[in-house]
Design an enzyme around this catalytic site. Structure first.
Site, PDB file in Angstrom:
ATOM      1  N   HIS A 190     -30.349 -30.035  13.051  1.00 25.20           N
ATOM      2  CA  HIS A 190     -31.745 -29.936  12.871  1.00 25.20           C
ATOM      3  C   HIS A 190     -32.039 -31.830  11.948  1.00 25.20           C
ATOM      4  CE1 HIS A 190     -31.371 -24.456  11.283  1.00 25.20           C
ATOM      5  NE2 HIS A 190     -31.144 -25.662  12.912  1.00 25.20           N
TER       6      HIS A 190
ATOM      7  N   GLN B 239     -32.938 -25.144   1.396  1.00 25.00           N
ATOM      8  CA  GLN B 239     -33.449 -25.427  -0.088  1.00 25.00           C
ATOM      9  C   GLN B 239     -34.093 -26.834   0.187  1.00 25.00           C
ATOM     10  OE1 GLN B 239     -33.943 -23.154  -1.721  1.00 25.00           O
ATOM     11  NE2 GLN B 239     -33.132 -21.998  -0.184  1.00 25.00           N
TER      12      GLN B 239
ATOM     13  N   ARG C  63     -38.452 -26.614   8.865  1.00 32.52           N
ATOM     14  CA  ARG C  63     -37.089 -26.041   8.906  1.00 32.52           C
ATOM     15  C   ARG C  63     -36.500 -27.262  10.271  1.00 32.52           C
ATOM     16  NH1 ARG C  63     -34.097 -22.885  13.008  1.00 32.52           N
ATOM     17  NH2 ARG C  63     -31.983 -21.774  11.839  1.00 32.52           N
TER      18      ARG C  63
ATOM     19  N   GLY D 194     -37.611 -22.024  14.501  1.00 33.53           N
ATOM     20  CA  GLY D 194     -37.576 -21.116  13.512  1.00 33.53           C
ATOM     21  C   GLY D 194     -35.957 -20.963  13.542  1.00 33.53           C
TER      22      GLY D 194
ATOM     23  N   GLU E 297     -42.105 -21.913  15.806  1.00 41.87           N
ATOM     24  CA  GLU E 297     -42.872 -22.017  15.507  1.00 41.87           C
ATOM     25  C   GLU E 297     -44.569 -23.471  16.052  1.00 41.87           C
ATOM     26  OE1 GLU E 297     -42.536 -20.285  11.220  1.00 41.87           O
ATOM     27  OE2 GLU E 297     -43.329 -21.993  10.972  1.00 41.87           O
TER      28      GLU E 297
ATOM     29  N   TYR F 171     -45.194 -25.551   4.464  1.00 43.70           N
ATOM     30  CA  TYR F 171     -45.027 -24.530   5.373  1.00 43.70           C
ATOM     31  C   TYR F 171     -44.693 -23.305   5.605  1.00 43.70           C
ATOM     32  CZ  TYR F 171     -48.688 -26.918   7.394  1.00 43.70           C
ATOM     33  OH  TYR F 171     -49.884 -27.738   7.542  1.00 43.70           O
TER      34      TYR F 171
ATOM     35  N   ASP G  84     -48.375 -14.467   5.102  1.00 42.36           N
ATOM     36  CA  ASP G  84     -49.926 -13.890   4.824  1.00 42.36           C
ATOM     37  C   ASP G  84     -49.461 -14.612   2.860  1.00 42.36           C
ATOM     38  OD1 ASP G  84     -50.902 -13.475   6.885  1.00 42.36           O
ATOM     39  OD2 ASP G  84     -49.756 -11.363   7.731  1.00 42.36           O
TER      40      ASP G  84
END
Length: 378
Positions: free
Chosen positions: A171, A195, A232, A251, A257, A267, A277
């Protein structure tokens, strides 16, 4: 994150939701995929093709060059030649429109490891005047953005314009691109420390916006280089003709996404994955199951976003309306070329597409890795 390992095998940190877009018609070269494949049902992929036909039919890619090693970023110089990074060799290459390859430099300060290495490349929009080229790479202690002067096919005058971006085995983000506003954007990952994506004191898990000197661009929402957060691992950035910014994002174990990026937007990672939502966070405009995508490079061309899929081994086409809304995503070339990482629009409107089969998670064909070219058709 790329590929099938690791996708945070402990499971998602927050709730997971259904995608908001159904995957529509599957298009592969020469035939349609079965219905079960069109909705992302688990399946055993076929081996990627070793070579492309010498004269592909209209709408199919052709092989521009081959025998590369994880081409990660592609950016075009005036005149149509491209600068291409190789993540794991730390080489910067120049590739002509006819497919000739030459080495510009090897970035000795880069430390390729895991998902880190030499990644993003961007060419100054004022290149004819300043000659600037920008690279994003993993160094000994961090990820950083370095500006060079490119002259006579060599790099000189290296200057670190932004350092202190956290690095990790996974990542690392890495995409660089100039926006239509003339500022440099960079995508970072949360390096496996979830985090950090929500921490405005960290550059990890963010989209950054800066001047060519690395200073916060005017109008940034937090008086620093951060433009959006709660990401992410973003590896794709693209703008539509109206200047709207879209980003592709890995993801965890449920949904990948595409997000429409807003100034100061949150996000949601790690609180949500996919559609939440939840009024605190901005929902994605496209989601896929993780076996269908692992989305990396992304470009806009011919009314659509074109998204490279690593684990999904395909190219996704996502139609974009004039008002910015998106249509059903269409998969192309499933399992024909293996893992697709780099997708960039060339000055002539064609797409340059880089495979990533030598990244340790693919099954390389004899001539991998390759750069393909594709002329989009309606």
């Amino acid at each position: 994150m790329t590929g099938t390992t690791p996708r945070d095998t402990t499971g998602p940190a927050g709730r997971t939701r259904w995608p908001i877009l159904a995957v529509a018609l599957a298009l592969a070269a020469g035939c349609s995929a079965p219905a079960a494949e069109r909705v992302g049902t688990a399946r055993t992929p076929s081996a990627p093709a070793a070579t492309a036909v010498s004269q592909p039919p209209p709408g199919d890619p052709r092989v521009l060059t081959k025998n590369l090693a994880v081409p990660w970023g592609i950016a075009f110089l005036p005149g149509g030649d491209a600068l291409v990074t190789e993540r794991d060799t730390a080489r910067l290459l120049r590739v002509t429109a006819s497919g000739e390859v030459s080495e510009v430099a090897k970035i000795d300060e880069a430390r390729p490891d895991g998902e880190g290495g030499l990644m993003g490349v961007a060419v100054s929009p004022a290149f004819d005047k300043d000659g600037f080229v920008f690279l994003y790479y993993t160094a000994a202690s961090d990820n950083r953005i370095v500006r060079y002067r490119y002259d006579d096919r060599t790099l000189t005058d290296a200057e670190v314009i932004l350092d202190g971006i956290p690095k990790g085995a996974i990542h690392n983000g890495g995409r660089l691109a100039f926006g239509p506003d003339g500022y440099l954007y960079a995508a970072t990952g949360e390096v496996g420390d979830r985090q950090l994506a929500q921490a405005l004191g960290s550059l990890a898990g963010k989209i950054l916006r800066m001047t060519a000197d690395g200073a916060p661009a005017p109008g940034n929402p937090f008086q620093n280089v951060i433009w959006s957060y709660g990401h992410r691992n973003v590896q794709g950035l693209a703008w539509d003709p109206s200047g709207r910014l879209y980003a592709s994002e890995f993801g965890s174990s449920s949904f990948d996404e595409v997000n429409l990026i807003e100034k100061g937007g949150n996000y949601g990672w790690p609180e949500v994955e996919g559609v939440g939502d939840d009024s605190r966070f901005i929902d994605p405009v496209v989601t896929w199951t993780t076996d269908e995508a692992s989305p990396s490079g992304m470009a806009y061309a011919d009314g659509s976003l074109w998204v490279g899929a690593l684990r999904g081994s395909r190219l996704w086409r996502v139609p974009v309306a004039q008002d910015g809304t998106v249509g059903a995503a269409v998969p192309l070339f499933e399992n024909q070329y293996g893992r697709i990482r780099a997708v960039t629009t060339a000055p002539d409107g064609s797409l340059w597409i880089g495979t990533s089969n030598k990244d340790g998670r693919g099954s390389p064909a004899p001539d991998d890795d390759r750069i393909l070219t594709l002329t989009p058709t309606p």
